[in-house]
Design a protein around this motif. Structure first.
Motif, PDB file in Angstrom:
ATOM      1  N   VAL A 154       0.843  -1.199   0.000  1.00  0.00           N
ATOM      2  CA  VAL A 154       0.000   0.000   0.000  1.00  0.00           C
ATOM      3  C   VAL A 154       0.875   1.245   0.000  1.00  0.00           C
ATOM      4  N   ASP A 155       0.494   2.229  -0.790  1.00  0.00           N
ATOM      5  CA  ASP A 155       1.176   3.520  -0.737  1.00  0.00           C
ATOM      6  C   ASP A 155       0.418   4.367   0.270  1.00  0.00           C
ATOM      7  N   LEU A 156       0.985   4.502   1.464  1.00  0.00           N
ATOM      8  CA  LEU A 156       0.294   5.128   2.588  1.00  0.00           C
ATOM      9  C   LEU A 156      -0.191   6.530   2.255  1.00  0.00           C
ATOM     10  N   ILE A 157       0.686   7.347   1.679  1.00  0.00           N
ATOM     11  CA  ILE A 157       0.319   8.739   1.428  1.00  0.00           C
ATOM     12  C   ILE A 157      -0.685   8.835   0.280  1.00  0.00           C
ATOM     13  N   ARG A 158      -0.412   8.148  -0.812  1.00  0.00           N
ATOM     14  CA  ARG A 158      -1.299   8.241  -1.976  1.00  0.00           C
ATOM     15  C   ARG A 158      -2.686   7.693  -1.667  1.00  0.00           C
ATOM     16  N   GLU A 159      -2.754   6.723  -0.772  1.00  0.00           N
ATOM     17  CA  GLU A 159      -4.064   6.119  -0.518  1.00  0.00           C
ATOM     18  C   GLU A 159      -4.713   6.673   0.743  1.00  0.00           C
ATOM     19  N   GLY A 160      -4.108   7.669   1.348  1.00  0.00           N
ATOM     20  CA  GLY A 160      -4.764   8.399   2.427  1.00  0.00           C
ATOM     21  C   GLY A 160      -4.842   7.669   3.745  1.00  0.00           C
ATOM     22  N   PHE A 161      -3.855   6.821   4.035  1.00  0.00           N
ATOM     23  CA  PHE A 161      -3.852   6.139   5.322  1.00  0.00           C
ATOM     24  C   PHE A 161      -3.014   6.911   6.338  1.00  0.00           C
ATOM     25  N   ASP A 162      -3.375   6.749   7.629  1.00  0.00           N
ATOM     26  CA  ASP A 162      -2.587   7.352   8.705  1.00  0.00           C
ATOM     27  C   ASP A 162      -1.442   6.436   9.096  1.00  0.00           C
ATOM     28  N   LEU A 163      -1.729   5.147   9.222  1.00  0.00           N
ATOM     29  CA  LEU A 163      -0.737   4.168   9.666  1.00  0.00           C
ATOM     30  C   LEU A 163      -0.746   2.941   8.768  1.00  0.00           C
ATOM     31  N   ALA A 164       0.421   2.366   8.558  1.00  0.00           N
ATOM     32  CA  ALA A 164       0.509   1.116   7.814  1.00  0.00           C
ATOM     33  C   ALA A 164       1.414   0.167   8.584  1.00  0.00           C
ATOM     34  N   VAL A 165       0.909  -1.019   8.901  1.00  0.00           N
ATOM     35  CA  VAL A 165       1.746  -2.025   9.538  1.00  0.00           C
ATOM     36  C   VAL A 165       2.450  -2.796   8.428  1.00  0.00           C
ATOM     37  N   ARG A 166       3.743  -2.974   8.584  1.00  0.00           N
ATOM     38  CA  ARG A 166       4.493  -3.686   7.549  1.00  0.00           C
ATOM     39  C   ARG A 166       5.339  -4.773   8.193  1.00  0.00           C
ATOM     40  N   ILE A 167       5.304  -5.966   7.589  1.00  0.00           N
ATOM     41  CA  ILE A 167       6.102  -7.080   8.086  1.00  0.00           C
ATOM     42  C   ILE A 167       7.331  -7.213   7.201  1.00  0.00           C
ATOM     43  N   GLY A 168       8.488  -7.286   7.810  1.00  0.00           N
ATOM     44  CA  GLY A 168       9.718  -7.436   7.036  1.00  0.00           C
ATOM     45  C   GLY A 168      10.557  -6.177   7.106  1.00  0.00           C
ATOM     46  N   GLU A 169      11.766  -6.293   6.632  1.00  0.00           N
ATOM     47  CA  GLU A 169      12.685  -5.153   6.678  1.00  0.00           C
ATOM     48  C   GLU A 169      12.132  -3.997   5.861  1.00  0.00           C
ATOM     49  N   LEU A 170      12.374  -2.800   6.330  1.00  0.00           N
ATOM     50  CA  LEU A 170      11.923  -1.615   5.614  1.00  0.00           C
ATOM     51  C   LEU A 170      12.858  -1.323   4.462  1.00  0.00           C
ATOM     52  N   GLU A 171      12.260  -1.040   3.322  1.00  0.00           N
ATOM     53  CA  GLU A 171      13.074  -0.571   2.204  1.00  0.00           C
ATOM     54  C   GLU A 171      13.302   0.912   2.386  1.00  0.00           C
ATOM     55  N   ASP A 172      14.076   1.471   1.508  1.00  0.00           N
ATOM     56  CA  ASP A 172      14.275   2.901   1.538  1.00  0.00           C
ATOM     57  C   ASP A 172      12.931   3.607   1.432  1.00  0.00           C
ATOM     58  N   THR A 173      12.612   4.404   2.407  1.00  0.00           N
ATOM     59  CA  THR A 173      11.305   5.044   2.393  1.00  0.00           C
ATOM     60  C   THR A 173      11.436   6.425   2.996  1.00  0.00           C
TER      61      THR A 173
END
Lengths: 60, 181
Positions: free
Chosen positions: B135-154
């Motif tokens: 999910v693209d948090l900003i483009r899709e208008g979310f406040d929080l996103a839970v992500r499993i796994g290492e974070l990529e460059d963000t």
């Protein structure tokens, strides 16, 4: 992952096999785009997630 | 003659549309429909007599006037929204929280955790999305996103919730048939 089968484990429909062999772990993050300060409702929800993950029988 | 409320709606619609890059993403973050957001921005453009968004390209982006207007208006809107939060304490916390989580979290969250959270804070409205799609948090208008796994460059901000451990599971029937390893 354990968290996905928590209900089944509790109900005895699934058992953990080879628990002494360490399985790999994966980190969990919560992402947001609030720059300065998280709104209170977001802060409380994140604290709540941390607490819930800790209480359900996961290795943290 | 537009009232100040109608003007503010247009500003919010415009700023959120620029943030999200789409009417749909803006709509989700506001809690309105994409067409209402689009109409709101059109009314603002009519009032100003200026095109703020380039609607001809595939992604929505601001015109040069739109970018300049955005730079002036967005910080004030953000400050007003943050002001809402200054007066809140856990006892009176309220508002909509838009969260997206992967399916691994979906079930325990919906079946157990969300209920306790909402009981503790009854004026918070949880808008929960469960998906394994990235999910693209900003483009899709979310406040929080839970992500499993290492974070990529963000360019997002990540807070660790801990770690999940994989386990091997088997049904009691299987173990009876095949033996316990």
């Amino acid at each position: 992952m354990r968290i996905a089968i928590e209900d089944e484990l509790a109900a005895g429909r699934l058992n953990v096999v080879l628990p002494e062999i360490p399985m790999f772990t994966t980190p969990v993050y919560v992402l947001h785009a609030f720059e300065r300060q998280l709104p209170l409702r977001a802060r409380l929800f994140i604290d709540f997630l941390v607490e819930a993950l800790g209480v359900s029988r996961l290795s943290l | 003659m537009t009232t100040i409320l109608e003007r503010t709606a247009g500003l919010l619609a415009f700023v959120r549309t620029v943030d999200a890059g789409s009417f749909a993403g803006a709509a989700r973050s506001i809690g309105a429909s994409p067409s209402a957001v689009s109409k709101s921005v059109s009314r603002l453009e009519q009032r100003l007599g200026v095109r703020l968004l380039q609607r001809s390209t595939r992604t929505l982006s601001p015109t040069s006037e739109g970018a300049a207007y955005y730079e002036h208006v967005a910080p004030h809107l953000r400050a007003i929204e943050e002001a809402d939060d200054i007066v809140q304490v856990p006892g009176n916390v309220r508002g909509v929280l838009r969260v997206t989580v992967p399916s691994t979290f979906g079930r325990p969250l919906i079946s157990a955790w969300a209920g306790s959270f909402l009981e503790r804070y009854p004026d918070i409205k949880l808008d929960l999305s469960v998906t394994d799609r990235r999910v693209d948090l900003i483009r899709e208008g979310f406040d929080l996103a839970v992500r499993i796994g290492e974070l990529e460059d963000t360019n997002l901000i990540g807070r660790s919730l801990g770690v999940l451990q994989y386990v091997l599971g088997a049904s009691p029937e299987y173990l009876q048939r095949r033996g316990i390893p």
